[in-house]
Design an enzyme around this catalytic site. Structure first.
Site, PDB file in Angstrom:
ATOM      1  N   GLN A  37      78.515  40.924  83.084  1.00 37.88           N
ATOM      2  CA  GLN A  37      77.306  40.007  83.474  1.00 37.88           C
ATOM      3  C   GLN A  37      77.785  38.929  84.490  1.00 37.88           C
ATOM      4  O   GLN A  37      78.881  38.540  84.270  1.00 37.88           O
ATOM      5  CB  GLN A  37      76.371  39.518  82.304  1.00 37.88           C
ATOM      6  CG  GLN A  37      76.959  38.762  81.385  1.00 37.88           C
ATOM      7  CD  GLN A  37      76.428  38.969  79.803  1.00 37.88           C
ATOM      8  OE1 GLN A  37      75.296  39.523  79.805  1.00 37.88           O
ATOM      9  NE2 GLN A  37      77.055  38.906  78.697  1.00 37.88           N
ATOM     10  N   HIS A  68      67.545  28.722  67.609  1.00 34.64           N
ATOM     11  CA  HIS A  68      68.794  29.199  66.718  1.00 34.64           C
ATOM     12  C   HIS A  68      68.403  29.286  64.929  1.00 34.64           C
ATOM     13  O   HIS A  68      68.400  30.027  64.245  1.00 34.64           O
ATOM     14  CB  HIS A  68      69.790  28.674  66.803  1.00 34.64           C
ATOM     15  CG  HIS A  68      70.816  29.152  67.925  1.00 34.64           C
ATOM     16  ND1 HIS A  68      71.109  28.163  69.066  1.00 34.64           N
ATOM     17  CD2 HIS A  68      70.697  30.328  68.747  1.00 34.64           C
ATOM     18  CE1 HIS A  68      71.650  28.900  70.037  1.00 34.64           C
ATOM     19  NE2 HIS A  68      71.231  30.138  69.749  1.00 34.64           N
ATOM     20  N   ASP A  92      77.122  32.580  71.632  1.00 37.20           N
ATOM     21  CA  ASP A  92      77.438  31.289  71.694  1.00 37.20           C
ATOM     22  C   ASP A  92      77.648  30.691  70.134  1.00 37.20           C
ATOM     23  O   ASP A  92      78.158  29.589  69.995  1.00 37.20           O
ATOM     24  CB  ASP A  92      76.079  30.761  72.500  1.00 37.20           C
ATOM     25  CG  ASP A  92      74.833  31.308  71.872  1.00 37.20           C
ATOM     26  OD1 ASP A  92      74.610  30.630  70.703  1.00 37.20           O
ATOM     27  OD2 ASP A  92      74.277  32.111  72.574  1.00 37.20           O
ATOM     28  N   ASP A 144      80.347  47.054  71.419  1.00 37.25           N
ATOM     29  CA  ASP A 144      79.119  47.366  71.906  1.00 37.25           C
ATOM     30  C   ASP A 144      78.332  47.574  70.803  1.00 37.25           C
ATOM     31  O   ASP A 144      78.354  48.190  69.797  1.00 37.25           O
ATOM     32  CB  ASP A 144      78.921  48.811  72.745  1.00 37.25           C
ATOM     33  CG  ASP A 144      77.880  49.115  73.227  1.00 37.25           C
ATOM     34  OD1 ASP A 144      76.756  48.840  72.565  1.00 37.25           O
ATOM     35  OD2 ASP A 144      77.730  50.355  74.142  1.00 37.25           O
ATOM     36  N   GLY A 145      77.075  46.350  70.682  1.00 38.51           N
ATOM     37  CA  GLY A 145      76.431  46.500  69.411  1.00 38.51           C
ATOM     38  C   GLY A 145      75.573  47.838  69.147  1.00 38.51           C
ATOM     39  O   GLY A 145      75.533  48.081  68.041  1.00 38.51           O
ATOM     40  N   ASP A 162      70.427  38.837  68.619  1.00 42.00           N
ATOM     41  CA  ASP A 162      70.090  37.603  69.451  1.00 42.00           C
ATOM     42  C   ASP A 162      70.458  38.103  70.901  1.00 42.00           C
ATOM     43  O   ASP A 162      71.700  37.887  71.503  1.00 42.00           O
ATOM     44  CB  ASP A 162      71.102  36.723  69.072  1.00 42.00           C
ATOM     45  CG  ASP A 162      70.876  35.286  69.956  1.00 42.00           C
ATOM     46  OD1 ASP A 162      69.847  35.336  70.533  1.00 42.00           O
ATOM     47  OD2 ASP A 162      71.456  34.486  69.899  1.00 42.00           O
ATOM     48  N   SER A 163      69.556  38.673  71.487  1.00 43.00           N
ATOM     49  CA  SER A 163      69.850  39.538  72.981  1.00 43.00           C
ATOM     50  C   SER A 163      69.073  38.347  73.964  1.00 43.00           C
ATOM     51  O   SER A 163      68.433  37.811  73.815  1.00 43.00           O
ATOM     52  CB  SER A 163      68.946  40.794  72.895  1.00 43.00           C
ATOM     53  OG  SER A 163      67.643  40.532  72.645  1.00 43.00           O
ATOM     54  N   PRO A 169      73.825  43.991  79.967  1.00 38.75           N
ATOM     55  CA  PRO A 169      73.925  44.847  78.801  1.00 38.75           C
ATOM     56  C   PRO A 169      73.154  44.606  77.662  1.00 38.75           C
ATOM     57  O   PRO A 169      73.274  45.465  76.804  1.00 38.75           O
ATOM     58  CB  PRO A 169      75.167  43.998  78.617  1.00 38.75           C
ATOM     59  CG  PRO A 169      75.354  42.705  79.373  1.00 38.75           C
ATOM     60  CD  PRO A 169      74.447  43.084  80.500  1.00 38.75           C
TER      61      PRO A 169
HETATM   62  N1  SPD Z   1      64.210  34.539  77.518  1.00 38.41           N
HETATM   63  C1  SPD Z   1      65.341  34.196  77.264  1.00 38.41           C
HETATM   64  C2  SPD Z   1      65.534  34.495  75.859  1.00 38.41           C
HETATM   65  C3  SPD Z   1      67.038  34.214  75.623  1.00 38.41           C
HETATM   66  C4  SPD Z   1      67.383  34.797  74.128  1.00 38.41           C
HETATM   67  N2  SPD Z   1      68.730  34.751  73.667  1.00 38.41           N
HETATM   68  C5  SPD Z   1      69.254  33.271  73.547  1.00 38.41           C
HETATM   69  C6  SPD Z   1      70.699  33.417  73.380  1.00 38.41           C
HETATM   70  C7  SPD Z   1      70.961  32.090  72.347  1.00 38.41           C
HETATM   71  N3  SPD Z   1      71.892  32.432  71.431  1.00 38.41           N
END
Ligand code: SPD
Length: 259
Positions: A37, A68, A92, A144-145, A162-163, A169
């Site tokens: 990405q 979070h 992160d 790959d999850g 946490d996508s 991806p």
């Molecule tokens: N609309 C964006 C949502 C993002 C969600 N993932 C955030 C990752 C932070 N750990």
């Protein structure tokens, strides 16, 4: 606040078809097209350090705690003794940091497809993971999850997805086959949590995930977080379980667990 000049770089969020938000990059710290990405990290006087992936703001150091905390503490406070937690995505380290605040958690596994996200997060905003990757209870898997969850023999008390949005991806992390594998990898009574997009601008995303989950679990209980950097209002977080933890819980129990 720094004044824009003709040479000021603005970084646009490009995910939404009909509108865009842009943030001023006072200083670009890192930008790369990884194997998976486009990643850009920059400083902004209002938001602190900002991470965007494929044109979608993932976090700012000013307000990341809101998302979070809501991703981690809602499922883990709903369970009596969560021990084994899986985070898919979230390179992160912010969700992992919050998960590890639960003293009963014995093993927290983070699976992210893109090592670049973890490495650059550790380099440019280490305060977000705050040592979570070095915690002896945590382990990091670069994989790959979708494949990991389909193949694992392990069973988890909570799986937290946490996508990003359903592009690049992350797209496969919003599909029914993936959620089916997640269900199969939960212990009885375990909880699945998944980021589910902005309710106002993408209601179909929440509707679709909720209908997938309702076909897989007896209880589906979406909730929201309103985080300023996710422009456009409340962000949905979906939650599902085959137990009663999400709906049958009282304040006294929550209070006891919080202590
Ligand atoms: N609309 C964006 C949502 C993002 C969600 N993932 C955030 C990752 C932070 N750990």
């Amino acid at each position: 606040m720094t004044k824009p000049t003709a040479r000021t770089r603005w970084v646009n969020e490009t995910f939404h078809a009909d509108w865009q938000v842009r943030l001023k990059a006072d200083r670009v710290l890192h930008e790369v097209k990884s194997k998976h990405q486009h990643l850009v990290i920059f400083e902004n006087a209002t938001w602190g350090t900002v991470l965007m992936l494929d044109g979608v703001t993932q976090l700012t150091t000013a307000d990341e705690f809101m998302y979070h905390e809501m991703m981690a503490h809602v499922p883990l406070m709903a369970l009596e003794k969560p021990r084994d937690v899986l985070v898919i995505g979230g390179g992160d380290g912010g969700v992992l940091r919050e998960v590890l605040k639960h003293g009963g958690v014995k093993r927290a596994t983070l699976v992210d497809i893109d090592r670049e996200v973890i490495d650059t997060a550790l380099k440019y905003f280490p305060q977000v993971s705050d040592g979570a990757f070095d915690d002896p209870r945590s382990e990091t898997v670069i994989a790959d999850g979708v494949k990991f969850i389909a193949e694992t023999d392990r069973r988890f008390d909570a799986i937290i997805v946490d996508s990003s949005e359903p592009i690049g991806p992350s797209a496969v992390l919003h599909g029914k086959p993936f959620f089916t594998s997640c269900r199969n990898a939960l212990k009885p009574g375990g909880i699945l949590i998944a980021q589910n997009g902005l309710i106002f601008s993408a209601p179909e995303h929440l509707e679709q995930t909720t209908s997938y989950l309702a076909e897989l679990f007896p209880t589906v209980a979406p909730y929201t977080v309103t985080q300023p950097c996710y422009f456009g209002g409340a962000l949905a977080i979906n939650a599902a379980t085959d137990g009663h933890a999400l709906t049958d819980i009282d304040v006294a129990t929550l209070s006891r667990r919080a202590k």
